[in-house]
Design a protein around this motif. Structure first.
Motif, PDB file in Angstrom:
ATOM      1  N   UNK A  38      40.859  56.324  48.042  1.00 29.03           N
ATOM      2  CA  UNK A  38      40.089  54.961  48.044  1.00 29.03           C
ATOM      3  C   UNK A  38      41.120  53.933  48.090  1.00 29.03           C
ATOM      4  N   UNK A  39      40.977  52.928  48.739  1.00 31.93           N
ATOM      5  CA  UNK A  39      41.837  51.617  48.749  1.00 31.93           C
ATOM      6  C   UNK A  39      41.972  51.318  47.193  1.00 31.93           C
ATOM      7  N   UNK A  40      43.069  50.939  46.756  1.00 33.71           N
ATOM      8  CA  UNK A  40      43.261  50.620  45.267  1.00 33.71           C
ATOM      9  C   UNK A  40      43.126  48.919  45.064  1.00 33.71           C
ATOM     10  N   UNK A  41      42.684  48.631  43.937  1.00 28.79           N
ATOM     11  CA  UNK A  41      42.847  47.133  43.554  1.00 28.79           C
ATOM     12  C   UNK A  41      41.479  46.385  44.225  1.00 28.79           C
ATOM     13  N   UNK A  46      33.523  45.615  47.671  1.00 34.40           N
ATOM     14  CA  UNK A  46      34.516  45.094  48.553  1.00 34.40           C
ATOM     15  C   UNK A  46      34.912  46.079  49.538  1.00 34.40           C
ATOM     16  N   UNK A  47      35.228  47.494  49.059  1.00 32.97           N
ATOM     17  CA  UNK A  47      35.851  48.313  50.244  1.00 32.97           C
ATOM     18  C   UNK A  47      34.598  48.200  51.106  1.00 32.97           C
ATOM     19  N   UNK A 185      39.527  51.941  53.869  1.00 27.12           N
ATOM     20  CA  UNK A 185      38.293  51.142  54.022  1.00 27.12           C
ATOM     21  C   UNK A 185      37.068  51.752  55.088  1.00 27.12           C
ATOM     22  N   UNK A 186      37.815  51.714  56.332  1.00 22.94           N
ATOM     23  CA  UNK A 186      36.802  52.176  57.228  1.00 22.94           C
ATOM     24  C   UNK A 186      36.333  53.539  56.890  1.00 22.94           C
ATOM     25  N   UNK A 187      36.888  54.493  56.484  1.00 23.22           N
ATOM     26  CA  UNK A 187      36.554  55.991  56.147  1.00 23.22           C
ATOM     27  C   UNK A 187      35.495  55.895  55.295  1.00 23.22           C
TER      28      UNK A 187
END
Lengths: 590, 208
Positions: A38-41, A46-47, A185-187
């Protein structure tokens, strides 16, 4: 190796030191043996929002366009770069010519593809010990078979076009230049797109529920004309229930596939009462009470805007409502209209005037009252006129805020020396205009042609003087009655069999058309009952010529939401009859 | 459940076509998955044929609204490249048009003659000149690149003359036609040649 020098350097993102960017939390994707980083922060919301923007619009979080090139080496232009253009908003893919654009939702990506064209059961019903009859014999396995994607192979696929089996996929799949963070994010977005077996609201194992919106101000006669045809159409569909259930249970796999997807259609009427401002709340209530999968047909005496906005916000498809005031937008997605109606009248007039040889002598004068449908006609005209590169200076807009009869007509018609006069008025305004023109006795030379909406003129019940007949051009966004007699007769015969009177030709023709295309759209979904996929099913239908008398043809196209692409301009013939000559016959000669 | 868009084909009763276009290759038995990259494809990604086409006498209209005699713009000594597109086409046309744009740009920077480019809309009902002009700008089309539309009958004749008519617009195929001059045959490329391959095909024609 024809491709070898075209594959960009693999950055192996999931192995190198990128983890600073991504939180170490692995998110399992429901039902599949894959975990995504997962994209952090960022919050989950938002993701998903960022992932959605990449997928649907081809835009990165900072608002710039995603960069990609085709396998051919040519860059993909911004307008074509969004995944959704090819894989569709639903993620369930499409077919164009002989090119298959595979689905990219989790259910498809994170399970193996064994065959081409054969149905498989959901993961739950499939697998060891399963007795389902879902597979083609192995010899039919296709070249495009591949194992399930992992996070690594999926990222490689999106960046280089090499799929999970190592196959170099079509040149048409762009190679994307995405950072690890954007890829993550896309995934995440793909992982929740059209989730396996979790269909949109309004669908269960037996039936699919459609809403029919009815504006209570519409006459009983019209309401009934609409509802009776829709009910007949769905009744015909529902009589297939018993045989289909039997075939689904007993047939070979390909029948299971076709018939297992079958659902009964249930229609619920949503009647809207009172002021248009209160419609939105009524719609919300209906939807909460018994949610529908989509809206079908429906009728409004005036605008469709509140319903349009409701559908846009909740992402509920609305298929071909009856309204003379559709919302005109080239980006809204969930309402499919027959026509732009008044807007189309302005549009076709602009095309005609811009292409009809000599530029008009004087300025073009456009007359409309704000807040009426005529404003749409004016907008349709102005937009096309400027798109065709005509100078705006030659177009005078007269925006009415007083009664028509109080305008300085001598001046308008004299000083401005108008070329064509576009009168986008209706009702009392149009009646007054016609009276003024009678008393002015316009000279043959002094005045250009007067363009009127054919429907608006008809609604006034007024007949034109001989002088006016020579000046008037009638504009229409649909065919004059009697234009396609055989089609009208086909409809009449069908209505007769159904025991319905031929009372409202236009309404009945349009609802019959819905009945004509709906089975195709439902079949196309093959049991994948997602609202977005339903919308997309219509896009594949191409040009329809014979099934409706109101238009010479209706054209479905990806992303387009107004089926009628033309219009008529009629020059009245002298004499008392209703004779006319078609100056524009649907398409303006380019 | 795996989504099978191939299955869409069945619905539009093109099952047979599927088999004949090679999407469903029953004879090519997959014997399990290979995790390592497959051997390099021999397939050049496109097919090449030489053809002569009897072109109809039609007048079309370009993106600026000017009438264009198709035979005339094809009959001078300039090399030409032709394709068929429509502006609402999601997948095949962007790749065709972007390749033309790239080829035009690269040739403009080279010593070679720049061919005349012609993109003919197969959706004339929607693709009016102004819509085509907008489309041409998206792809940064340079000069001497015609985006043509016209009466549906005229467009149909042109598609048929090039043997590029496949009925419904969404059923179209990716084809590019290149000709060195009015005296030589057309080279028909079916599929997705890379920009480099297009350039070399072109080079073969203009500098024998």
């Amino acid at each position: 190796m024809w491709w070898s020098n075209k594959i960009p350097e693999l950055s192996l993102p999931w192995r190198s030191g990128f983890l600073g960017l991504l939180s170490c939390l692995l998110l399992p994707v429901a039902g599949y043996s894959v975990a995504l980083e997962k994209a952090g922060g960022y919050t989950d919301q938002q993701i998903l929002a960022y992932g959605k923007a990449i997928y649907r619009k081809g835009l990165l979080p900072d608002g710039t366009a995603v960069k990609a090139s085709f396998g051919t080496g040519a860059p993909v232009p911004e307008q074509a770069v969004a995944c959704a253009n090819c894989h569709k908003r639903s993620g369930l893919g499409a077919v164009e010519g002989n090119l298959i654009v595979w689905p990219v939702n989790a259910a498809s990506l994170f399970s193996p593809r064994r065959t081409t064209g054969a149905w498989r059961a959901s993961v739950k019903d499939d697998g060891p010990g399963s007795r389902s009859r879902w597979h083609l014999p192995v010899k039919f396995d296709s070249q495009a078979a591949r194992p399930a994607y992992t996070q690594e192979t999926l990222a490689r696929m999106i960046r280089t076009g090499v799929d999970a089996s190592g196959r170099h996929t079509s040149m048409a799949m762009p190679r994307y230049d995405l950072s690890d963070e954007h890829m993550a994010m896309l995934m995440q977005y793909l992982a929740q797109l059209s989730p396996d077996q979790e269909f949109s609201p309004g669908v269960n194992k037996q039936s699919i529920r459609f809403g029919v919106v009815v504006d209570s101000r519409v006459s009983q006669r019209k309401k009934e004309a609409m509802l009776k045809v829709l009910k007949s159409v769905t009744k015909a569909h529902n009589t297939q229930t018993r045989p289909h259930i039997r075939r689904a249970a007993k047939g070979p796999f390909y029948k299971t596939e076709a018939y297992g997807a079958y659902r009964q259609i249930e229609l619920v009427v949503w009647e809207l009462t009172g002021e248009e401002e209160s419609w939105r709340a009524q719609l919300e209530d209906y939807q909460e009470e018994s949610p529908v999968f989509a809206l079908l047909g429906g009728i409004s005496a005036t605008t469709w805007q509140p319903i349009h906005e409701f559908c846009e916000e909740h992402e509920i498809p609305a298929i071909l409502p009856l309204t003379r005031e559709p919302v005109i937008s080239d980006s809204d997605w969930y309402t499919l209209y027959f026509s732009k109606e008044h807007y189309q009248e302005g549009d076709v007039t602009a095309q005609y005037l811009a292409r009809s040889g000599q530029p008009p002598a004087g300025a073009i004068v456009q007359l409309y009252r704000p807040g009426t449908p005529g404003e749409n006609s004016a907008r349709g005209f102005s937009n096309r006129w400027s798109a065709m590169g005509r100078e705006q200076g030659k177009l005078e807009n007269v925006v009415l805020d007083v009664p028509v009869s109080t305008l300085p007509w001598e001046k308008i018609l004299g000083d401005m020396a108008p070329g064509p006069l576009l009168v986008w008025l209706e009702g009392e305004d149009l009646r007054q205009f016609l009276t003024v023109m009678q008393s002015l006795h316009p000279g043959e030379e002094g005045l250009g042609d007067i363009y009127l909406s054919a429907d608006a003129l008809k609604a006034t019940g007024k007949t034109l003087s001989q002088k006016m007949r020579r000046k008037v051009m009638l504009v229409s966004s649909h065919s004059p009655q009697g234009e396609f007699v055989p089609r009208e007769q086909a409809l009449k015969r069908w209505l007769k069999v159904q025991g319905i009177d031929y009372s409202e030709p236009e309404i009945q023709a349009k609802m019959y058309f819905i009945g004509w295309i709906l089975p195709g759209a439902l079949k196309h979904m093959r049991g994948e009952y997602y609202r977005d996929y339903f919308m997309e099913s219509f896009e594949m239908m191409g040009d329809q010529y014979h099934s409706i008398a109101s238009y010479p043809r209706l054209s479905f196209s990806p992303g387009q939401r107004y089926l009628a692409k033309g219009g008529y301009i009629l020059r009245l013939l002298p004499g008392r009859s209703s004779g006319y000559r078609k100056v524009v016959d649907w398409q303006v000669e380019p | 459940m795996t989504r099978k868009p191939a299955a869409l084909l069945w619905i539009f009763s093109m099952g047979l076509q599927m088999a004949s276009t090679g999407i469903l290759r029953a004879e090519q038995v997959a014997t399990g998955y290979s995790e390592s990259p497959a051997p390099a494809a021999e397939n050049p990604g496109y097919q090449r044929q030489l053809q002569y086409h009897e072109l109809p006498e039609v007048t079309l209209v370009d993106q600026f609204g000017q009438q264009v005699d198709l035979r005339q713009i094809l009959s001078d000594e300039r090399p030409v490249m032709v394709n068929f597109i429509f502006t609402s086409c999601p997948t095949i046309c962007p790749i065709l048009t972007s390749s033309f744009a790239r080829v035009q740009k690269q040739l403009s920077a080279s010593d070679l003659q720049v061919p005349r480019m012609i993109s003919i809309s197969i959706d004339p009902g929607f693709d009016t000149p102004d819509i085509l002009l907008d489309y041409s700008r998206r792809y940064k089309a340079g000069s001497d690149w015609y985006f043509l539309t016209g009466r549906p009958e005229a467009i149909l004749k042109v598609q048929q003359a090039f043997d590029a008519y496949r009925g419904e617009k969404m059923n179209h195929v990716p084809v590019v036609f290149i000709r060195g001059s009015a005296r030589t045959p057309w080279v028909r490329l079916t599929g997705y040649p890379t920009v480099a391959e297009l350039l070399s095909e072109y080079q073969d024609l203009v500098s024998p």
